[in-house]
Design an enzyme around this catalytic site. Structure first.
Site, short mmCIF file in Angstrom:
data_model
loop_
_atom_site.label_atom_id
_atom_site.label_comp_id
_atom_site.label_asym_id
_atom_site.label_seq_id
_atom_site.Cartn_x
_atom_site.Cartn_y
_atom_site.Cartn_z
CB ILE A 1 5.21 1.09 4.17
CG1 ILE A 1 4.15 0.37 5.34
CG2 ILE A 1 4.60 2.64 4.32
CD1 ILE A 1 2.86 0.61 5.23
CE LYS A 2 4.48 0.74 -5.05
NZ LYS A 2 3.22 0.22 -6.00
CB ILE A 3 8.43 5.17 0.56
CG1 ILE A 3 8.11 5.01 1.85
CG2 ILE A 3 9.30 6.50 0.31
CD1 ILE A 3 8.92 4.45 3.41
CB ILE B 1 -1.13 0.03 1.14
CG1 ILE B 1 -1.59 1.19 0.79
CG2 ILE B 1 -0.20 0.17 2.22
CD1 ILE B 1 -3.34 1.11 2.00
#
Length: 380
Positions: free
Chosen positions: A150-152, A119
């Site tokens: 966690i997409k960064i 996400i």
């Protein structure tokens, strides 16, 4: 949409891809995929072992049909007069949580390597390291599943956020990587985060990461510049630069694994950050629809595919073994030829990063508008 149940047999071609060391992920998620059994079916019949999402995917999912209406009705009271972002996170984290549960057996069976669902943080924070790291921790808590990523975005500011997030024991999918230089910086950010986590006494064995290296967008941009040249030499590079770029990224990955810095972290229980091939749907109809899958096969990589690409691979993909490692010298020669033609790949990838961020911010705005409209519709 692909088969919803397990009545169809596992595709031999995707099974072969898996056997060659490529983790197959689906680049899509929606409420319908979850409730219909489609996602579970793809795990069984297509070898899917992970899912990636982004604001564009969620904006498209919420804009279609009425699958989210029931949840939106329940959100009316809490979000009335409040920040609409809260409603978006309620909806999207619900889908991601459910997908995590579907893929939990894969996560357990692979020791946490696969079975992951991603996400993305609010793309408007891409230039705000502190805001990104804070939101990453919030999303990690909201979803509350160990197989979450966690997409960064891999902006310069995002590098610090990656380190902070990994140091906190949170698994990360680094997205929007286009250049080898930025990829090297992403690797450093991950290793630094792991080193800080180890120093803090955290168990890093379940802290995972993938680095999403974008492929087809590079060809789309470079091919346009090559076409403008109109020479035979330029034409000979069409459809080759993105693959060469990605192959050299894999070379950087191998060099990292051979280094003393990584070996020390491995002894502490850390897991490698795998290269993930993203943007693998072919944009030029002249190219084979499986191009960015069959030409990027090697042990220890991930390929996240839109459904059309996944089904193309299952139907007629030709998997011939490792297509990266034996072609590293050829990849270097390809980029040298591009440079000799006066096309700066660095300038291209810098522009692609900016365009990628703009697209995600636009999609986020659309997502907010769709949720707001949905709340109004279900309230009527």
């Amino acid at each position: 949409m692909a088969p919803e149940n397990s009545t169809l047999q596992q595709s031999e071609r995707t099974a072969r891809l898996t056997a060659e060391g490529v983790a197959i992920w689906l680049d899509d998620l929606s409420r319908d995929r979850i409730t219909s059994g489609n996602l579970a079916g793809l795990v069984e019949t297509r070898g899917v072992v992970g899912v990636t999402t982004n604001p564009t995917i969620f904006a498209g999912a919420l804009a279609q049909g009425s699958s989210y209406d029931e949840q939106l009705r329940g959100l009316e009271a809490p979000v009335a007069g409040a920040d609409p972002d809260d409603a978006v996170w309620a909806v999207t984290t619900h889908d991601v949580r459910e997908a995590c549960d579907i893929l939990r057996p894969v996560y357990d069976a692979t020791g946490g390597v696969d079975g992951r669902v991603s996400i993305e943080v609010d793309p408007r924070l891409a230039r705000d390291a502190e805001g990104t790291a804070t939101l990453a921790e919030r999303l990690w808590t909201l979803v509350d599943r160990p197989n979450l990523y966690i997409k960064i975005p891999a902006t310069v500011e995002g590098l610090d956020a990656i380190t902070r997030t990994v140091a906190a024991g949170i698994s990360v999918n680094v997205t929007l990587i286009f250049s080898l230089e930025r990829y090297s910086a992403v690797i450093d950010a991950y290793l630094t985060g792991l080193e800080q986590a180890v120093a803090a006494g955290l168990d890093v064995s379940r802290v995972g990461s993938v680095a999403s290296f974008f492929v087809s967008r590079v060809d789309a941009a470079v091919d346009a510049a090559l076409d403008e040249m109109g020479t035979d030499e330029a034409a000979g590079l069409r459809g080759k630069v993105a693959i060469a770029n990605a192959r050299l990224a894999y070379g950087v990955h191998l060099d990292t694994l051979a280094g003393d810095r990584w070996k020390a972290l491995a002894e502490a229980g850390a897991t490698p950050q795998r290269p993930l091939w993203a943007s693998t749907g072919v944009k030029d109809p002249q190219y084979p629809d499986t191009l960015y899958v069959t030409e990027l096969v090697a042990p220890g990589v991930v390929n996240t595919m839109p459904e059309a690409t996944l089904e193309a691979v299952a139907d007629h993909g030709t998997i011939t073994g490792d297509t990266i490692t034996p072609a590293l010298d050829e990849a270097r020669a390809t980029l040298e030829t591009l440079d000799s033609l006066g096309i700066s790949l660095g300038e291209v990838t810098e522009r692609l990063e900016e365009e990628g961020l703009e697209k995600f911010v636009t999609s986020w705005t659309e997502l907010l508008a769709t949720v707001t409209d949905g709340l109004s519709r279900t309230r009527a």
